[in-house]
Design an enzyme around this catalytic site. Sequence first.
Site, PDB file in Angstrom:
ATOM      1  N   CYS A 186      83.363 -59.938  19.703  1.00  0.00           N
ATOM      2  CA  CYS A 186      83.788 -61.298  19.380  1.00  0.00           C
ATOM      3  C   CYS A 186      83.447 -62.248  20.519  1.00  0.00           C
ATOM      4  CB  CYS A 186      85.291 -61.300  19.160  1.00  0.00           C
ATOM      5  SG  CYS A 186      85.836 -59.995  18.053  1.00  0.00           S
ATOM      6  N   ARG A 201      77.974 -63.961  18.551  1.00  0.00           N
ATOM      7  CA  ARG A 201      78.742 -62.763  18.868  1.00  0.00           C
ATOM      8  C   ARG A 201      79.581 -62.279  17.679  1.00  0.00           C
ATOM      9  NH1 ARG A 201      79.128 -61.959  24.385  1.00  0.00           N
ATOM     10  NH2 ARG A 201      80.931 -60.659  24.078  1.00  0.00           N
ATOM     11  N   TRP A 249      83.501 -60.803  14.744  1.00  0.00           N
ATOM     12  CA  TRP A 249      82.486 -60.029  14.013  1.00  0.00           C
ATOM     13  C   TRP A 249      83.032 -58.640  13.783  1.00  0.00           C
ATOM     14  CZ3 TRP A 249      79.847 -55.459  14.964  1.00  0.00           C
ATOM     15  CH2 TRP A 249      78.716 -55.220  14.168  1.00  0.00           C
ATOM     16  N   ASN A 288      88.922 -60.264  22.962  1.00  0.00           N
ATOM     17  CA  ASN A 288      87.680 -59.573  22.620  1.00  0.00           C
ATOM     18  C   ASN A 288      87.770 -58.193  23.232  1.00  0.00           C
ATOM     19  OD1 ASN A 288      85.014 -58.768  22.194  1.00  0.00           O
ATOM     20  ND2 ASN A 288      84.292 -59.814  24.032  1.00  0.00           N
ATOM     21  N   GLY A 289      87.604 -57.168  22.413  1.00  0.00           N
ATOM     22  CA  GLY A 289      87.674 -55.808  22.931  1.00  0.00           C
ATOM     23  C   GLY A 289      88.392 -54.904  21.950  1.00  0.00           C
ATOM     24  N   GLU A 294      57.904 -51.263  19.469  1.00  0.00           N
ATOM     25  CA  GLU A 294      58.573 -52.566  19.539  1.00  0.00           C
ATOM     26  C   GLU A 294      58.186 -53.433  18.329  1.00  0.00           C
ATOM     27  OE1 GLU A 294      60.990 -53.798  20.940  1.00  0.00           O
ATOM     28  OE2 GLU A 294      60.735 -55.953  20.940  1.00  0.00           O
ATOM     29  N   LYS A 326      60.805 -55.015  15.617  1.00  0.00           N
ATOM     30  CA  LYS A 326      60.909 -56.450  15.307  1.00  0.00           C
ATOM     31  C   LYS A 326      60.838 -56.659  13.802  1.00  0.00           C
ATOM     32  CE  LYS A 326      62.255 -57.509  18.215  1.00  0.00           C
ATOM     33  NZ  LYS A 326      62.605 -57.057  19.512  1.00  0.00           N
ATOM     34  N   GLU A 385      64.122 -55.126  11.853  1.00  0.00           N
ATOM     35  CA  GLU A 385      65.455 -55.699  12.051  1.00  0.00           C
ATOM     36  C   GLU A 385      65.593 -57.114  11.502  1.00  0.00           C
ATOM     37  OE1 GLU A 385      66.686 -55.968  16.160  1.00  0.00           O
ATOM     38  OE2 GLU A 385      64.676 -56.427  16.802  1.00  0.00           O
ATOM     39  N   HIS A 445      49.583 -36.075  12.431  1.00  0.00           N
ATOM     40  CA  HIS A 445      50.482 -34.914  12.529  1.00  0.00           C
ATOM     41  C   HIS A 445      51.656 -35.038  11.568  1.00  0.00           C
ATOM     42  CE1 HIS A 445      48.293 -33.201  15.870  1.00  0.00           C
ATOM     43  NE2 HIS A 445      48.296 -34.398  16.472  1.00  0.00           N
ATOM     44  N   LYS A 482      74.352 -59.791  19.070  1.00  0.00           N
ATOM     45  CA  LYS A 482      73.507 -59.928  20.267  1.00  0.00           C
ATOM     46  C   LYS A 482      73.939 -59.017  21.408  1.00  0.00           C
ATOM     47  CE  LYS A 482      70.133 -61.985  22.431  1.00  0.00           C
ATOM     48  NZ  LYS A 482      68.807 -61.446  22.080  1.00  0.00           N
TER      49      LYS A 482
END
Length: 603
Positions: free
Chosen positions: A23, A49, A91, A117-118, A484, A488, A491, A507, A598
């Site tokens: 959060c 967040r 979130w 938050n936590g 990478e 990209k 996601e 293979h 994020k």
Amino acid sequence: MLPAGFKKHGAKLLLRFLGIAMCGIIGVLTKEGNAGKLAYEGIKRLDYRGYDSWGIAVKGSGLSIYKRTGKIGSIPNKLLQGSIAIAHTRWATHGKISVRNAHPHLSQNGKIAVVHNGVIENFQELRDFLAEKGFVFKSDTDSEVIPMLIEMYLEEGCSFREAVRKALLHLKGSYAIVAIYEPEHIMIGAKNASPLVVGLSDGRVLFASDLQAIAPYAEEAIFLSDLELVEASPEIKIYNIESGLSIKKLPKKIDINLCYADKKGFEHYMLKEIYEQEQAIINASAQNESLLNKVVESIKSANKVFIIGCGTSRHAAMLASYMFAKISKLNASALLASEFPNFANLIDEKTVIIALSQSGETADVLEAVRAAKRKGAKIISIVNVMGSSLMQISDINLMMNAGPEVCVLATKSYLAQLAILYLIANHLIGNTEQAKKELAEAAKKVPIIIKKNERKAKLLASKLKNTSSIFVIGKNACSITALEGALKIKEVSYIHAEGYASAELKHGPIALIEKNVPVIVFAPDASDESITNAIEAKSRGALIIGVSTERAKCFDYFFNVPCKELFPILSIIPIQLLAYYLALERGLDPDKPRNLAKSVTVK
Ligand code: F6R
């Protein structure tokens, strides 16, 4: 945060499994009477967040609370005022998203408001303990125990600060909190294993999960360490939560350009951040010489070097291990931070860990680093967020200085990490000046690569928008660019995409190649070995999308990246663009892909 009735172990495991509690929190104390406005504006900048519910508490003549589900909307004008305000954006992937579970949470007497938050791992025991004392809970969350505990200690005669401190001593798990108490002009922030920063300006104090949220309103910042509590009135006093003893910390000047983001006319942060990669390389290359010397000395006196990270940062670690082997003849193994415990036996006081993290808050990275520190390893970190936990627990920290990366996808931080690692690899062999020149050239190439390829990426995205699977291949360091590139695409567009070292295709994965399956190949030139593998795929009907310095015959589409030297780094740009336009073609928000956040601050 938690649904009612969770038994403690089940709740804990489910939280860990689902990755909840990323959060955003904010607190503002002002003399101007506009605390509500600043808290509201700040929380909007933290919505990356979490974006399923939000809320604000404003202290004016009394305490006013406003909570809503969904993305942050408007608030009544009267709540924009006040001398103190706290706000929260949430979130979660499970549990009821409801107004009653949204923060701030109040104490039983309604006078204490808290944002958190936590994850409070022992929340059930605390609820039972408080219920026995007659406290009645209004939400299903773990967080609500905090204002109740504070009230309990106030009733016992503690000061507000001491009540908060004593309440926090009960908590097991992670927290960043901001608490206010209606009768007093005091705001208290505290943290343990969740991020919290303090912003200061003339007579104004702000707390936030990151500096970006408050940078426009603060001139200086104090970065808190774990188990620190700050009392703001607006005078600032800092205390250790366990001992209660006071701590001295000096504020640091804030560079607004490095911590405040707006879209600057771009439709999305993702595109803006792709464009900002030129500056990201320039900033990252401007590392302090004496810090670089320290890094190199540490690496040279180590008997083992590991580079760790998660997601895109892990890809940067993998690509760096190629660079270290090739440039500096150094064996620096790249490890996935979450798998680090398997290699803990190898760590000793002669080990150097290079930890990569844009946010500096990724739980898997922090846990690996703490474990390595316990074994005496030296920690070198490369982070983007100033004051982050990773930065604070490292022996040496190099800042990416890429500026805030708001889009959930990592783009410019990847190039910034790689620029720094390239510099270190060259500094190890005394080739720093040459490396700096190459990086300056690479930075100049970024706008050229974007210009040459953006329209093509857009067109290709409209052609590929309904494709179900994309393969991405490359050889040598480009095998990591392939990983990478695939990350990209998947996601942000939700199209299944897999990256492989090109020779691996034959293979196994080649069994999946049939007519019109797109295969992206990163090939530094037309004679690169990966071209042979692309041709093998093309013979089975694949559509070949080449990313190269020159057009090879087998390419059906060609992204031109005119930069041979740092090709494995810069060639990701056209695929970042392709991923962005695929998201747009599919009607998706590229800045906030589903199920992601994020900062992944839990395991
Ligand atoms: C991918 C992405 C994630 C992050 C990962 C690590 O686009 O953004 O894979 O790279 O969550 O984050 P940091 O670098 O903040 O540790």
